[in-house]
Design a protein around this motif. Structure first.
Motif, short mmCIF file in Angstrom:
data_model
loop_
_atom_site.label_atom_id
_atom_site.label_comp_id
_atom_site.label_asym_id
_atom_site.label_seq_id
_atom_site.Cartn_x
_atom_site.Cartn_y
_atom_site.Cartn_z
N SER A 107 45.17 48.20 39.93
CA SER A 107 46.51 48.69 39.57
C SER A 107 47.56 48.06 40.48
CB SER A 107 46.57 50.22 39.70
OG SER A 107 46.63 50.60 41.07
N ALA A 108 48.83 48.23 40.09
CA ALA A 108 49.94 47.84 40.96
C ALA A 108 49.88 48.69 42.22
CB ALA A 108 51.27 48.07 40.24
N HIS A 109 50.48 48.21 43.29
CA HIS A 109 50.54 48.97 44.53
C HIS A 109 51.99 49.04 45.02
CE1 HIS A 109 46.23 48.46 44.41
NE2 HIS A 109 46.11 49.29 45.43
N VAL A 110 52.38 50.21 45.49
CA VAL A 110 53.72 50.39 46.08
C VAL A 110 53.51 51.05 47.43
CG1 VAL A 110 55.95 51.56 45.87
CG2 VAL A 110 54.89 50.56 43.84
N ASP A 111 54.10 50.48 48.47
CA ASP A 111 53.89 50.97 49.84
C ASP A 111 52.40 51.12 50.16
OD1 ASP A 111 56.63 51.14 49.92
OD2 ASP A 111 56.70 53.32 49.60
N GLY A 112 51.61 50.19 49.66
CA GLY A 112 50.17 50.22 49.93
C GLY A 112 49.39 51.24 49.13
N GLU A 113 50.07 51.99 48.26
CA GLU A 113 49.40 53.04 47.47
C GLU A 113 49.22 52.59 46.03
OE1 GLU A 113 48.86 56.41 48.52
OE2 GLU A 113 50.55 56.95 49.81
N PRO A 114 48.03 52.85 45.46
CA PRO A 114 47.78 52.41 44.09
C PRO A 114 48.62 53.19 43.07
CG PRO A 114 45.96 53.76 44.88
CD PRO A 114 46.87 53.55 46.06
N CYS A 115 49.00 52.49 41.99
CA CYS A 115 49.70 53.14 40.88
C CYS A 115 48.66 53.61 39.87
CB CYS A 115 50.72 52.19 40.27
SG CYS A 115 52.06 51.83 41.40
N CYS A 116 47.76 54.45 40.33
CA CYS A 116 46.68 54.97 39.49
C CYS A 116 46.21 56.27 40.11
CB CYS A 116 45.53 53.97 39.45
SG CYS A 116 44.03 54.60 38.64
N THR A 117 46.07 57.29 39.29
CA THR A 117 45.52 58.56 39.77
C THR A 117 44.84 59.24 38.60
OG1 THR A 117 46.01 60.54 41.07
CG2 THR A 117 47.53 60.03 39.30
N HIS A 118 43.88 60.13 38.91
CA HIS A 118 43.26 60.90 37.83
C HIS A 118 44.29 61.90 37.33
CE1 HIS A 118 40.21 63.99 36.27
NE2 HIS A 118 40.34 63.02 35.39
N ILE A 119 44.74 61.72 36.08
CA ILE A 119 45.84 62.56 35.56
C ILE A 119 45.35 63.97 35.24
CG2 ILE A 119 47.53 62.82 33.70
CD1 ILE A 119 48.21 60.44 35.41
N GLY A 120 44.21 64.06 34.60
CA GLY A 120 43.68 65.36 34.16
C GLY A 120 42.53 65.08 33.21
N THR A 121 41.94 66.14 32.68
CA THR A 121 40.77 65.95 31.82
C THR A 121 41.15 65.47 30.41
OG1 THR A 121 40.91 68.29 31.33
CG2 THR A 121 39.31 67.62 33.01
N ASP A 122 40.16 65.16 29.66
CA ASP A 122 40.20 64.65 28.26
C ASP A 122 41.43 63.77 27.97
OD1 ASP A 122 42.10 66.74 26.82
OD2 ASP A 122 40.65 68.00 27.85
N GLY A 123 42.40 64.26 27.17
CA GLY A 123 43.50 63.39 26.73
C GLY A 123 44.70 63.33 27.66
N ALA A 124 44.59 63.88 28.87
CA ALA A 124 45.76 63.98 29.75
C ALA A 124 46.36 62.60 30.06
CB ALA A 124 45.40 64.69 31.06
N GLY A 125 45.51 61.60 30.24
CA GLY A 125 46.01 60.26 30.58
C GLY A 125 46.82 59.67 29.45
N HIS A 126 46.29 59.76 28.24
CA HIS A 126 47.04 59.21 27.11
C HIS A 126 48.29 60.03 26.82
CE1 HIS A 126 43.59 56.51 25.54
NE2 HIS A 126 44.59 55.76 25.96
N PHE A 127 48.24 61.33 27.10
CA PHE A 127 49.43 62.16 26.91
C PHE A 127 50.55 61.69 27.85
CE2 PHE A 127 52.40 65.51 27.65
CZ PHE A 127 52.56 66.09 26.40
N VAL A 128 50.19 61.53 29.11
CA VAL A 128 51.19 61.15 30.11
C VAL A 128 51.73 59.74 29.82
CG1 VAL A 128 51.39 60.52 32.56
CG2 VAL A 128 50.56 62.78 31.90
N LYS A 129 50.87 58.86 29.32
CA LYS A 129 51.33 57.52 28.92
C LYS A 129 52.33 57.63 27.76
CE LYS A 129 52.02 53.32 28.03
NZ LYS A 129 51.39 52.43 27.10
N MET A 130 52.05 58.53 26.83
CA MET A 130 52.97 58.73 25.71
C MET A 130 54.34 59.20 26.23
SD MET A 130 52.57 61.53 22.63
CE MET A 130 52.90 62.93 23.69
N VAL A 131 54.34 60.15 27.15
CA VAL A 131 55.62 60.64 27.69
C VAL A 131 56.32 59.54 28.48
CG1 VAL A 131 56.74 62.36 29.17
CG2 VAL A 131 54.85 63.04 27.68
N HIS A 132 55.55 58.73 29.19
CA HIS A 132 56.15 57.56 29.85
C HIS A 132 56.96 56.75 28.84
CE1 HIS A 132 56.18 53.23 30.57
NE2 HIS A 132 56.32 53.50 31.84
#
Ligand code: 2AM
Length: 479
Positions: free
Chosen positions: A160-185
């Motif tokens: 992933s991209a990194h900002v201030d040495g921190e990855p731009c990736c985290t476990h969002i939540g279970t099942d569809g949470a990642g795709h949900f948050v991407k949709m809101v993005h």
């Protein structure tokens, strides 16, 4: 079996993600329905890292270390189901299928449930940043089980991209949470783009500036609190001259905006959740309206507002006011997006860290901006933060911006310049800060024609007024 990850679907996004994994030292199995694409990729990029090309699904699966990590990068929709059905029978318990496409979160929830029953982890993962991001470091939004993240997360964080040495990736939540948050993005992205476009329109039509001058203004704004990828690229677009005609590029492009549908999904879902994402909705409708050629032709002859030419001093001041209005509207639009994520977390039982969402959007994705670090910090300081406007820093900025914001929306109305997202953001602000809303009258109307009942400000219970009876007596309906 030597590959730590496999990628199937080698169109540009899949290919670039595979290259990103390989450049980060992973051994990557690559597969595509049409083997020609796999061969072409190996020929062109094979020397960038350790690839294991596979021509059949069986060979692809056999190339993967266990638990297997299989990333699907095909077109969202039925193709994803087809590919899942092709590979799932070849996998074993504990293996992971990662869908990095732009799936609807409801599809991801359905697929996750079905595969869980077969012992397979399904990790719907939002990936933002386009082709360049996929290659050099996207923002990555994985859903699925915590167990799968423990194995997969470190790899996704690394690419992933990194900002201030921190990855731009985290476990969002279970099942569809990642795709949900991407949709809101993407919904927020629609709003941000529309707000910037409205600012441009005002500076041009009311402020009398040329596209090149507005590009310079945006470059200046990009050094302040509006610093963001979208402002930066907007300046580039506005400064561009069409080589053929010598005209500003914006003037030779048809003014009918298109969309791939994630904004529409955001608005549809927001209505189901009861999330008032009005700026995102207006941005989505603005695109839709711009493409309605017949309606626009029918309205075209009708009168508009009164155009007044601004003096140079007034134009200067107006430019400063538009910056304030843009910033305030942006805060509201982002706040609406976060409200929607919070609502979905409650609805679907996702334990989403709202500050972490801001943190992983600081880099890699389209809405990346300095501003997101402020949102991260606000949530870090107060994990129970209900709204950005409840944070002292944002509240102070909105308080300061508010007179200019109102002036800009009023000027736009007088001049007849449409500012649907600016106005929606301001209306949202005024709605939510009002001590009393005319919703009380709506309840009265509903009780009158449909006996829908109302609640009183001074007593508990549900009430109905017998509007047709003499004296209009009130009855309590919940006892
Ligand atoms: P292709 O090269 O064989 O067409 C984007 O379309 C990517 O998704 C391509 O790599 C494409 O493979 C793949 N793809 C699309 N539909 C697919 C399907 N139903 N099964 C497998 N791969 C598919």
């Amino acid at each position: 079996a030597s590959a730590q990850i496999g990628v199937t679907g080698l169109a540009v996004m899949g290919r670039n993600l595979a290259r990103n994994f390989a450049r980060n030292g992973y051994t990557v199995a690559v597969h595509n329905r049409t083997p020609r694409r796999t061969r072409d990729m190996i020929q062109e990029f094979g020397q960038e890292g350790a690839f294991v090309p596979a021509e059949s699904p069986a060979a692809f699966v056999a190339a993967l270390e266990r638990p297997r990590r299989l990333l699907i990068m095909v077109k969202a929709g039925p193709a994803t189901d087809e590919v899942i059905e092709e590979f799932a029978p070849l996998l074993a318990a504990g293996d992971m299928i990662i869908d990095g496409g732009n799936a609807h979160f409801a599809d991801t929830r359905r697929r996750e449930r079905a595969l869980r029953e077969r012992g397979i982890h399904f990790v719907g993962t939002g990936v933002s940043g386009g082709e360049e991001g996929a290659l050099h470091g996207p923002s990555v939004m994985p859903g699925g089980s915590a167990e799968s993240y423990a194995v997969l997360g470190p790899m996704l964080e690394r690419i992933s991209a990194h900002v201030d040495g921190e990855p731009c990736c985290t476990h969002i939540g279970t099942d569809g949470a990642g795709h949900f948050v991407k949709m809101v993005h993407n919904g927020i992205e629609y709003a941000d783009m529309q707000l910037i476009a409205e600012a441009y329109h005002l500076l041009r039509e009311v402020g009398g500036r040329t596209p090149a001058e507005i590009a310079a203004t945006f470059r200046r704004w990009n050094e302040g609190r509006l610093d963001s990828y979208l402002i930066e690229i907007t300046a580039e677009v506005l400064a561009h001259t069409d080589p053929g005609t010598g005209k500003p590029f914006v003037d030779i492009v048809q003014d009918a905006a298109e969309q791939k549908g994630t904004g529409r999904w955001t608005v549809q879902t927001a209505l189901d959740l009861g999330s008032p994402v009005t700026a995102i909705a207006q941005a989505t409708f603005a695109r839709v309206a711009s493409a309605r050629t017949e309606l626009r032709a029918a309205y075209r002859p009708l009168p508009g507002g009164v155009r007044q030419k601004l003096s140079p001093d007034e134009a200067e001041r107006f430019t400063r006011d538009v910056e304030q209005a843009l910033y305030a509207s942006k805060v509201i639009a982002y706040d609406q997006g976060w409200t929607m994520i919070r609502d979905a977390a409650a609805e679907y039982g996702w334990d989403i860290d709202l500050g972490a969402v801001a943190k992983i959007w600081r880099g890699g994705c389209i809405i990346r901006a300095a501003f997101l670090d402020r949102i991260r910090a606000a949530h870090a300081a107060n994990p129970d933060l209900v709204s950005l406007l409840a944070e002292a820093g944002f509240a102070a900025e909105i308080t300061e911006a508010q007179p200019a914001w109102r002036a800009v929306v009023a000027t736009a109305a007088q001049h007849g310049i449409p500012v649907p997202a600016f106005s929606a953001a301001l209306a949202s602000y005024d709605t939510l800060r009002s001590a009393r809303l005319p919703a009380a009258l709506i309840q009265g109307q509903r009780d009158f024609f449909g006996a829908h009942t109302y609640r009183r400000t001074d007593r508990e219970g549900s009430f109905h007024t017998q509007w047709a009876e003499p004296g209009r007596p009130e009855v309590r309906t919940d006892t």
